[in-house]
Design a protein around this motif. Structure first.
Motif, mmCIF file in Angstrom:
data_model
loop_
_atom_site.group_PDB
_atom_site.id
_atom_site.type_symbol
_atom_site.label_atom_id
_atom_site.label_comp_id
_atom_site.label_asym_id
_atom_site.label_seq_id
_atom_site.Cartn_x
_atom_site.Cartn_y
_atom_site.Cartn_z
ATOM 1 N N TRP A 67 -9.294 35.066 9.754
ATOM 2 C CA TRP A 67 -8.018 35.163 10.473
ATOM 3 C C TRP A 67 -7.332 33.799 10.585
ATOM 4 N N VAL A 120 -5.573 33.549 7.368
ATOM 5 C CA VAL A 120 -4.369 34.392 7.373
ATOM 6 C C VAL A 120 -3.222 33.672 8.075
ATOM 7 N N CYS A 121 -3.517 33.086 9.218
ATOM 8 C CA CYS A 121 -2.463 32.400 9.977
ATOM 9 C C CYS A 121 -1.909 31.206 9.211
ATOM 10 N N HIS A 167 -0.524 36.046 2.043
ATOM 11 C CA HIS A 167 -1.531 36.149 3.094
ATOM 12 C C HIS A 167 -2.526 37.283 2.895
ATOM 13 N N GLY A 184 -5.980 38.435 4.358
ATOM 14 C CA GLY A 184 -5.746 39.500 5.332
ATOM 15 C C GLY A 184 -6.572 40.746 5.083
ATOM 16 N N TYR A 221 -1.602 42.023 13.525
ATOM 17 C CA TYR A 221 -1.360 41.413 12.217
ATOM 18 C C TYR A 221 0.067 41.703 11.746
#
Length: 481
Positions: free
Chosen positions: A398, A401-402, A411, A415, A458
């Motif tokens: 995560w 992803v950020c 992403h 993700g 998300y």
């Protein structure tokens, strides 16, 4: 046999093609000076050749993880091959590459610092605790076996063996990385590689039948493949322990172009080792029921020893002995080194202690509980290592992803595995005996609810970063952090 060889080939192709794609998504800057030079201190920040960084990273993340875990995962049958290949390429390699490269971009930052930067301070505090606990559990779990084997093969008692190993751990944690780890790890790496290659070659030419692909669950007790297999085989597919180790090597990388070789490459190498031992576990002992009985009677070390002797004779016995003693130690020492670094990062600015004194105090602060826990039953420790490990892996995905969202990159490469691991670990914690021990169907429902909540967050974050003027400075400016 076809499945086994094809799986190895797919992993290699995954490194060549998907690893290169991940590198393009991340976007490297070979012209930027890395922390190994910017912060060079001859302690943690030391430029090392790429081959040595890869070797140390492989030993840091591997040890006996892809051996013992793969042998236990072989109880589920050839479906383990599927998880190792897909997990390694799509999840584990991505996880390891981003954890190493983001650490490098943030000046060699430890994993909890990355969590704070991308997910906030609250989750960072949680991650600090879980990460240090994981490091202590890993060090304790991976030292008990070698100490027991040393005491059984030599006049040294189990307690004295523990003291010897933990004395080495403390030295490896506080001495410069190029004094002990950088010098002896290449030798240990050769042992790990020779052990795996020898077993693979002997297995292929032994004439034994390696099971072919099937999605059927062959576990003798009928335990569900999902999510138990994803926790049983973590090293070799995806493991949160790796993101705690990557900062050690991110501080030694000489150029960003070496990142794919060092981080993604080490993960693929570990996946190949896991495939070899999973195949060996399925092939010997007359199927999964025979393997289960053998694991029950002699444990994973005994299984590895018997396979090595039968395939390689006296040479195999020596390799197994060296592997079971040395390789777990190479995981335990860097686990404590990482824990020491995490505590140092957390305490900086909060206590008035000289850096060297803080380093020594942090080393003993994590070494002492690991020493005490090492006298507890290994199987008990390993159960808790399993799910804390995958919680950390999920958090790191995560974080990735950020980062990708923040800098308008693709992403979904992080993700999709992040969502999968979120669902897996949620169901596992609800279902497993060391968790809430709920009925499987109930755990599936609970895990689905968690999955839906996280998925909605998300999507909300995706929409947030899709707004105009939401972009910060270019990613290459992270070097100024």
């Amino acid at each position: 046999m076809i499945t086994f060889i094809s799986s190895i080939i797919i992993l290699i192709l995954g490194y060549v093609f998907y690893g290169k794609y991940i590198e393009r998504v991340f976007e490297i800057y070979p012209d930027k000076k890395t922390p190994a030079y910017c912060k060079q201190d001859n302690m943690d920040f030391v430029p090392l050749p790429a081959w040595k960084g890869w070797m140390i990273q492989l030993l840091n993340i591997a040890g006996l993880g892809p051996v013992f875990g793969a042998v236990a995962g072989a109880l589920y049958g050839p479906v383990a091959f599927i998880w190792i290949v897909i997990g390694c390429i799509v999840a584990g390699g991505v996880h390891d590459y981003f954890s190493g490269m983001l650490s490098l971009r943030h000046g060699g930052a430890q994993f909890p610092m990355l969590v704070q930067h991308y997910l906030g301070k609250v989750i960072r505090v949680f991650t600090d605790v879980v990460s240090v606990v994981l490091m202590v559990l890993v060090a304790a779990a991976f030292v008990a076996g070698p100490a027991q084997l040393l005491s059984s093969k030599t006049p040294i008692s189990f307690f004295v063996a523990l003291i010897i190993i933990f004395t080495y751990f403390i030295l490896a944690a506080i001495l410069p990385i190029n004094k002990i780890i950088g010098r002896i790890y290449p030798v240990f790496g050769v042992i790990l590689i020779v052990m795996a290659v020898s077993i693979a070659a002997a297995l292929i030419f032994s004439g034994k039948h390696i099971p072919e692909i099937t999605v059927h669950n062959l576990h003798p007790k009928g335990l569900p493949v999902w999510p138990l297999l994803m926790v049983t085989i973590s090293c070799g597919a995806i493991s949160g322990f790796h993101c705690t180790q990557s900062p050690i090597i991110s501080r030694t990388v000489k150029n960003e172009s070496e990142g794919r070789k060092v981080f993604y490459g080490a993960m693929i190498s570990e996946g190949i080792i896991a495939l070899i031992w999973a195949a060996a576990g399925m092939t010997f002992f007359g199927g999964t029921e025979g393997l289960a009985a053998k694991l029950q009677s002699v444990g994973p070390a005994g299984v590895v020893d018997q396979i090595s002797i039968e395939l390689l004779g006296p040479f195999g016995s020596i390799l197994a002995l060296l592997g079971v003693i040395i390789l777990p130690i190479t995981t335990g020492d860097t686990a404590l080194r990482s824990a020491r670094m995490i505590i140092e990062d957390f305490m900086k600015g909060k206590v008035n202690i000289k850096p060297k004194a803080l380093m020594i105090a942090a080393s003993f602060a994590v070494g002492l509980p690991a020493f005490i826990l090492s006298m507890i039953d290994y199987s008990f420790l390993w159960r808790y290592v399993g799910f804390t490990n995958q919680i950390v892996a999920t958090v790191m995905l995560w974080v990735s992803v950020c980062y990708l969202l923040r800098y308008s990159k693709k992403h979904l490469v992080a993700g999709i595995p992040a969502l999968f691991m979120t669902a897996s670990i949620s169901v596992y914690v609800l279902y497993a005996p060391e968790g809430l021990a709920l009925p499987y169907q109930t755990a599936l429902i609970g895990g689905s609810i968690v999955f839906l909540i996280v998925s909605s967050l998300y999507v909300r974050t995706i929409l947030k970063y899709a707004k105009p003027n939401s972009m910060p400075a270019p990613a290459r400016d992270l070097y100024t952090s």
